[in-house]
Scaffold this active site. Structure first.
Site, PDB file in Angstrom:
ATOM      1  N   GLY A 122     -12.687  -7.804  -1.620  1.00  0.00           N
ATOM      2  CA  GLY A 122     -11.412  -8.118  -0.971  1.00  0.00           C
ATOM      3  C   GLY A 122     -10.926  -9.524  -1.235  1.00  0.00           C
ATOM      4  O   GLY A 122      -9.784  -9.743  -1.669  1.00  0.00           O
TER       5      GLY A 122
ATOM      6  N   ARG B  53       0.822  -1.223   0.000  1.00  0.00           N
ATOM      7  CA  ARG B  53       0.000   0.000   0.000  1.00  0.00           C
ATOM      8  C   ARG B  53       0.850   1.263   0.000  1.00  0.00           C
ATOM      9  O   ARG B  53       0.450   2.270  -0.588  1.00  0.00           O
ATOM     10  CB  ARG B  53      -0.936  -0.011   1.204  1.00  0.00           C
ATOM     11  CG  ARG B  53      -2.060  -1.002   0.982  1.00  0.00           C
ATOM     12  CD  ARG B  53      -3.077  -0.957   2.066  1.00  0.00           C
ATOM     13  NE  ARG B  53      -4.249  -1.711   1.666  1.00  0.00           N
ATOM     14  CZ  ARG B  53      -5.124  -2.232   2.510  1.00  0.00           C
ATOM     15  NH1 ARG B  53      -4.960  -2.079   3.807  1.00  0.00           N
ATOM     16  NH2 ARG B  53      -6.163  -2.893   2.065  1.00  0.00           N
TER      17      ARG B  53
ATOM     18  N   LYS C 108     -21.897 -15.585   0.930  1.00  0.00           N
ATOM     19  CA  LYS C 108     -23.300 -15.430   1.324  1.00  0.00           C
ATOM     20  C   LYS C 108     -24.114 -14.520   0.419  1.00  0.00           C
ATOM     21  O   LYS C 108     -23.633 -13.492  -0.043  1.00  0.00           O
ATOM     22  CB  LYS C 108     -23.346 -14.829   2.736  1.00  0.00           C
ATOM     23  CG  LYS C 108     -22.816 -15.753   3.787  1.00  0.00           C
ATOM     24  CD  LYS C 108     -23.360 -15.310   5.121  1.00  0.00           C
ATOM     25  CE  LYS C 108     -22.298 -15.293   6.184  1.00  0.00           C
ATOM     26  NZ  LYS C 108     -22.501 -14.226   7.137  1.00  0.00           N
TER      27      LYS C 108
ATOM     28  N   GLY D 203     -14.388  -3.038   0.272  1.00  0.00           N
ATOM     29  CA  GLY D 203     -15.712  -2.486   0.579  1.00  0.00           C
ATOM     30  C   GLY D 203     -16.128  -1.400  -0.403  1.00  0.00           C
ATOM     31  O   GLY D 203     -17.273  -1.344  -0.853  1.00  0.00           O
TER      32      GLY D 203
HETATM   33  P1  ADP Z   1     -15.366 -10.768  -1.542  1.00  0.00           P
HETATM   34  O1  ADP Z   1     -14.558 -10.434  -0.323  1.00  0.00           O
HETATM   35  O2  ADP Z   1     -14.525 -10.775  -2.783  1.00  0.00           O
HETATM   36  O3  ADP Z   1     -16.583  -9.896  -1.690  1.00  0.00           O
HETATM   37  P2  ADP Z   1     -16.740 -12.937  -0.207  1.00  0.00           P
HETATM   38  O4  ADP Z   1     -16.242 -12.424   1.100  1.00  0.00           O
HETATM   39  O5  ADP Z   1     -18.168 -12.774  -0.495  1.00  0.00           O
HETATM   40  O6  ADP Z   1     -15.861 -12.288  -1.410  1.00  0.00           O
HETATM   41  O7  ADP Z   1     -16.454 -14.494  -0.357  1.00  0.00           O
HETATM   42  C1  ADP Z   1     -15.220 -15.117  -0.160  1.00  0.00           C
HETATM   43  C2  ADP Z   1     -15.372 -16.392   0.617  1.00  0.00           C
HETATM   44  O8  ADP Z   1     -16.390 -17.222   0.077  1.00  0.00           O
HETATM   45  C3  ADP Z   1     -14.109 -17.207   0.582  1.00  0.00           C
HETATM   46  O9  ADP Z   1     -13.541 -17.229   1.876  1.00  0.00           O
HETATM   47  C4  ADP Z   1     -14.571 -18.581   0.126  1.00  0.00           C
HETATM   48  O10 ADP Z   1     -13.959 -19.650   0.852  1.00  0.00           O
HETATM   49  C5  ADP Z   1     -16.060 -18.540   0.391  1.00  0.00           C
HETATM   50  N1  ADP Z   1     -16.784 -19.530  -0.418  1.00  0.00           N
HETATM   51  C6  ADP Z   1     -16.810 -19.624  -1.759  1.00  0.00           C
HETATM   52  N2  ADP Z   1     -17.506 -20.711  -2.146  1.00  0.00           N
HETATM   53  C7  ADP Z   1     -17.940 -21.313  -1.030  1.00  0.00           C
HETATM   54  C8  ADP Z   1     -18.696 -22.511  -0.762  1.00  0.00           C
HETATM   55  N3  ADP Z   1     -19.120 -23.284  -1.756  1.00  0.00           N
HETATM   56  N4  ADP Z   1     -18.947 -22.822   0.520  1.00  0.00           N
HETATM   57  C9  ADP Z   1     -18.461 -22.051   1.515  1.00  0.00           C
HETATM   58  N5  ADP Z   1     -17.753 -20.917   1.339  1.00  0.00           N
HETATM   59  C10 ADP Z   1     -17.472 -20.568   0.081  1.00  0.00           C
END
Ligand code: ADP
Ligand code: MG
Length: 398
Positions: free
Chosen positions: A354, A36, A204, A377
């Site tokens: 992230g 960073r 989620k 975010g």
């Molecule tokens: P971002 O930070 O890019 O917005 P998220 O925080 O929504 O992404 O999602 C990332 C997480 O989702 C990862 O830690 C990954 O392990 C989890 N994940 C992806 N697919 C699954 C799954 N099938 N079951 C459980 N967790 C999952």
């Protein structure tokens, strides 16, 4: 209209306050990743070369102002001093660290700045008023400068004193980092070359409701994988075994399916295991998942389907891994989709979020996308169609 950038400012001999993102990981007083700080150098070096008197502000970690004991602990842990040491190694000018966020020492250091020199003040979150955008604090900080530059993209979705408050008072512009973020995200979301294909995944549905909603509105296709896809599968009446499910979002998933119609593309097979922590049996299932299995990645037919849906895309927006990519066994879907996106001819490809950004970087795709956003975010909120207050407040070009 476009926002002013550093190029539009006459900075020679002026005191320029720059909000940077020096929120780096520090372990026992040592910076473990200076990415960073390095990323902020283009703006800082431009200002050095053009004879500005540079005053840098950044937050570092969190400071709990409600609990006095924790507050002191947090301040000790999130002291900006090691950042100043690293910055001094990276720039060709004098860096003065001030262990204060206000007061005589800070004011004196600013007064003593020669053109092209830097003052870095202590962590902005040492101030209780920072996160509340306290107008008195913003006014004080603004009094230390003549101009304001915002270059901390990871913080522009927060209306804090150092992101929005100062910009309300001083003439302002975007730094190079934020300018690139805004240009790329805007080209993908506000003004995309079509077809625009969105790929959404991650854990989620509840984290991504607003992202799905907005992208269903603006994208030509919305592909859904990852943990959130099982709530959609459930909404379609499929068996999902012990996969991640949000019961209370099934109705919402139904609504999205109805609204999205053919636009919405879901997995057709799933790579599953009998246990998350200790998988002894790993199998691919088409359609229904048996009761004692859990979906952890998209399956091979889904990879082919998603690749096909990506063909011809001129803009791709990606948020959320296709599986539990942290475990190499379940990283295949994410890797294959990363590959497919990066090989699309002539497409503008943007990653936000992230975990998605770190997945792409860790899996070796750092230079294979048009843009990987640095602000988890903030990039999500941009994809949600929200206004980012730290950008909205910056002055438009004349
Ligand atoms: P971002 O930070 O890019 O917005 P998220 O925080 O929504 O992404 O999602 C990332 C997480 O989702 C990862 O830690 C990954 O392990 C989890 N994940 C992806 N697919 C699954 C799954 N099938 N079951 C459980 N967790 C999952
Ligand atoms: Mg995340």
């Amino acid at each position: 209209m476009a926002k002013k950038t550093v190029f539009d400012l006459d900075v020679k001999g002026k005191r320029v306050l720059v909000r940077v993102d020096f929120n780096v990981p520090i372990k026992e007083g040592k910076i473990t990743n200076d990415n960073r700080i390095v990323s902020a150098l283009p703006t800082i070096n431009y200002l050095i070369e053009h004879g500005a008197k540079i005053i840098l502000l950044s937050h570092l970690g969190k400071v709990d102002h409600k609990d006095p004991v924790k507050c002191e602990e947090n301040k000790k842990k999130n002291n900006m001093a090691p950042v100043a040491v690293r910055l001094q190694e990276l720039v060709n000018t004098k860096v003065t660290f001030v262990n204060q966020t206000r007061g005589a020492e800070l004011e004196e250091a600013v007064k003593n700045l020669n053109d092209g020199e830097i003052v870095l003040m202590q962590n902005t979150r040492y101030e209780k008023g920072e996160s509340k955008n306290d107008p008195e604090l913003a006014k004080y900080w603004a009094s230390l400068g003549d101009l304001f530059v915002t270059d901390a993209f990871g913080s522009v979705h927060r209306a804090h004193a150092s992101t929005v408050g100062i910009a309300e008072i001083l003439p302002s512009a975007l730094g190079f980092l934020v300018q690139k973020e805004v240009e790329c995200l805007s080209a993908a979301i506000d003004n995309p070359k079509r077809p625009l294909v969105a790929i959404l995944g991650g854990a989620k549905v509840s984290d991504k409701i607003a992202v799905i909603e907005n992208l269903l509105k603006i994208a030509d296709k919305v592909i859904i994988g990852g943990g959130m896809s099982y709530t959609f599968a459930k909404a379609l009446g499929r068996n999902i075994g012990t996969s991640l499910l949000e019961e209370d979002k099934i109705e919402l998933a139904k609504e999205f399916l109805e609204k999205g119609k053919d636009k919405l593309i879901l997995p057709v097979d799933t790579n599953c295991a009998n246990d998350f922590d200790n998988p002894t049996e790993i199998k691919v299932f088409e359609g229904d998942i048996p009761d004692d299995f859990m979906g952890l990645d998209i399956g091979p037919k889904t990879i082919e389907l998603f690749k096909k849906e990506l063909e011809g895309a001129k803009t791709v927006v990606w948020n959320g891994p296709m599986g539990v990519f942290e475990n190499p066994t379940f990283a295949v879907g994410t890797i294959e989709i990363c590959k497919a996106i990066s090989e699309l001819p002539g497409a503008m490809t943007v990653i936000g979020g992230g975990d998605s950004a770190s997945a792409a970087i860790n899996l070796g795709f750092k230079d294979k996308f048009t843009h990987i956003s640095t602000g988890g975010g903030a990039s999500l909120e941009y994809m949600e169609g929200k206004v980012l207050p730290g950008i909205a407040i910056i002055q438009e070009k004349d």
